[in-house]
Motif scaffolding. Structure first.
Motif, PDB file in Angstrom:
ATOM      1  N   LEU A   1     -38.526 -10.300 -16.120  1.00 52.17           N
ATOM      2  CA  LEU A   1     -38.111  -8.943 -15.734  1.00 52.17           C
ATOM      3  C   LEU A   1     -39.260  -8.165 -15.115  1.00 52.17           C
ATOM      4  N   THR A   2     -40.478  -8.382 -15.628  1.00 55.27           N
ATOM      5  CA  THR A   2     -41.613  -7.653 -15.071  1.00 55.27           C
ATOM      6  C   THR A   2     -42.188  -8.362 -13.852  1.00 55.27           C
ATOM      7  N   GLY A   3     -41.524  -9.446 -13.424  1.00 52.48           N
ATOM      8  CA  GLY A   3     -41.917 -10.082 -12.163  1.00 52.48           C
ATOM      9  C   GLY A   3     -43.030 -11.091 -12.280  1.00 52.48           C
ATOM     10  N   VAL A   4     -43.437 -11.443 -13.532  1.00 57.26           N
ATOM     11  CA  VAL A   4     -44.457 -12.492 -13.678  1.00 57.26           C
ATOM     12  C   VAL A   4     -43.718 -13.826 -13.797  1.00 57.26           C
TER      13      VAL A   4
ATOM     14  N   GLY B   1     -49.757  -7.959 -21.056  1.00 61.96           N
ATOM     15  CA  GLY B   1     -49.969  -7.814 -19.612  1.00 61.96           C
ATOM     16  C   GLY B   1     -50.100  -9.160 -18.960  1.00 61.96           C
TER      17      GLY B   1
ATOM     18  N   GLU C   1     -39.084 -11.087 -20.836  1.00 65.37           N
ATOM     19  CA  GLU C   1     -39.943  -9.956 -20.470  1.00 65.37           C
ATOM     20  C   GLU C   1     -40.757 -10.288 -19.226  1.00 65.37           C
ATOM     21  N   SER C   2     -41.300 -11.515 -19.189  1.00 61.28           N
ATOM     22  CA  SER C   2     -42.129 -11.916 -18.039  1.00 61.28           C
ATOM     23  C   SER C   2     -41.308 -11.926 -16.757  1.00 61.28           C
TER      24      SER C   2
END
Lengths: 205, 195
Positions: free
Chosen positions: B33-36, B82, B30-31
């Motif tokens: 993919l969300t760019g983190v 987040g 998830e991180s």
């Protein structure tokens, strides 16, 4: 085995260099006092105090530290003194060299204490790989602890030059630690022996 | 082997452990993919660290005790909401340090008394914070993130991670003592037995 051998210096030459470096610190102390620049006096005085520790050890515990090791510690101290007084602001690379040298001193002391404790007590029994890992972790942790200390002192005694300086310090501390972990553990074998004797002479052990 | 009993070679522990690891993997995906990227990388380091004993021994039940892993998973789950808040990072760093120490003690030929293991875990926590700071700095430089905003904030990070390391070390000392058979406690008080 010993550090001075690598440089081809004899013990008496090493001792003479240490005396010379201490004289530099004493002159700095005098210069700071005469010109009322107490920042210089404080820094030089503190540095001089550290370089006198081996002599104090000899007087108090009858332990003569290897001359190469004394030179190593003195060099690290003088590099930082010169750095914090003038050179850090001028040259970035200077800071990096100073940190490699002082990190190697911290690494050597940490290793010697750890190894002495391991030999002395049955609480520890580790592989040589673990000892190397310990050296690096110890130096990195001391780096963070040092930052906490600098923060607590509020930049009164030592100046913090910004985030990139903190990060470069960490990186080059790690370099110094890795150097000791790979090549340097033999240089402190005498110190290990001293720490061990100290541990042994404690009554509760 | 004062800490050995924390890593029980039990199927139940391993099942729960791998489930928790799965959650961390999902968090990492998830991180990323969300760019983190940096946090995702950190989560992958947790996964790798946890998987190492099983990979080396070839036995899938080699797994640190699940309560320890649960703390690490908790930090991941909380951060999925987040951006990983600073407190989460401190906890994650300290937990990872503990996992490393427990694994060294249990699966490598490293023999530490509990007292020394706790000290070593604290040192590792601080060392990981140093590495994390370096990673954040270069992430800011190369990936355009904004982790390190001010020097004061970074210095507070160091203070807090030191405190978190101390607190977690004390908790761990209590936990290891609480769940240890009586014989081992007495032994640990006089230092671990020689092999």
């Amino acid at each position: 085995m010993m550090l001075g051998d690598a440089l081809g210096l004899t013990d008496s030459q090493e001792r003479r260099i240490v005396r010379g470096l201490q004289l530099v610190l004493i002159s700095l102390l005098g210069y700071g006092g005469a010109t009322f620049q107490f920042g210089i006096t404080g820094t030089a005085g503190f540095a001089l105090g550290i370089t006198l520790l081996p002599a104090w050890l000899r007087r108090e515990y009858g332990y003569s530290m290897d001359a190469g090791l004394v030179l190593w510690i003195t060099t690290a101290v003088i590099l930082h003194t010169m750095g914090s007084l003038w050179l850090y602001k001028e040259y970035q690379w200077y800071d990096e060299i100073a940190h490699i040298v002082s990190a190697s001193v911290i690494a050597g002391l940490g290793y010697a204490a750890f190894r002495a404790f391991e030999l002395h007590s049955d609480e520890l029994n580790v592989s040589s790989t673990f000892r190397s890992v310990f050296i690096v972790i110890f130096v990195l942790a001391i780096g963070v602890f040092w930052e906490v200390l600098e923060f607590a002192l509020g930049g009164v005694v030592v100046t913090v030059y910004g985030i990139d300086d903190i990060v470069t310090d960490f990186v080059f501390n790690a370099v110094g630690a890795v150097i000791v972990a790979i090549w340097g553990t033999g240089s402190v074998s005498e110190l290990v022996g001293f720490f061990r004797r100290r541990l042994r002479s404690k009554p509760e052990n | 082997m004062a800490l050995e009993n924390l890593v029980r070679d039990e199927r139940m522990n391993a099942v729960i452990g791998w489930l928790l690891t799965g959650i961390v993997v999902l968090g990492a995906i998830e991180s990323v993919l969300t760019g983190v990227l940096l946090w995702g990388g950190f989560e992958l380091v947790i996964v790798a660290t946890v998987s190492v004993p099983a990979l080396i021994t070839g036995d899938w039940t080699s797994m640190v005790s699940w309560p320890l892993l649960a703390v690490a998973t908790l930090t991941v789950v909380v951060s999925v909401a987040g951006f990983p808040s600073e407190t989460v990072v401190y906890l994650a760093v300290a937990t990872l340090a503990l996992i490393v120490v427990v694994e060294l003690e249990t699966f490598a030929s490293v023999d530490l008394s509990r007292r020394f293991a706790v000290v070593f875990a604290m040192l590792t926590t601080m060392a990981l914070q140093a590495l994390w700071t370096v990673a954040q700095f270069y992430s800011d430089q190369w990936l355009g993130t904004k982790y390190l905003r001010s020097q004061t904030e970074l210095q507070w990070d160091f203070v807090i991670v030191t405190v978190v390391g101390l607190v977690l070390g004390a908790l761990f000392q209590w936990y290891a003592g609480r769940f240890e058979p009586a014989g081992t406690v007495a032994r640990a008080a006089n230092g671990a037995d020689s092999p």
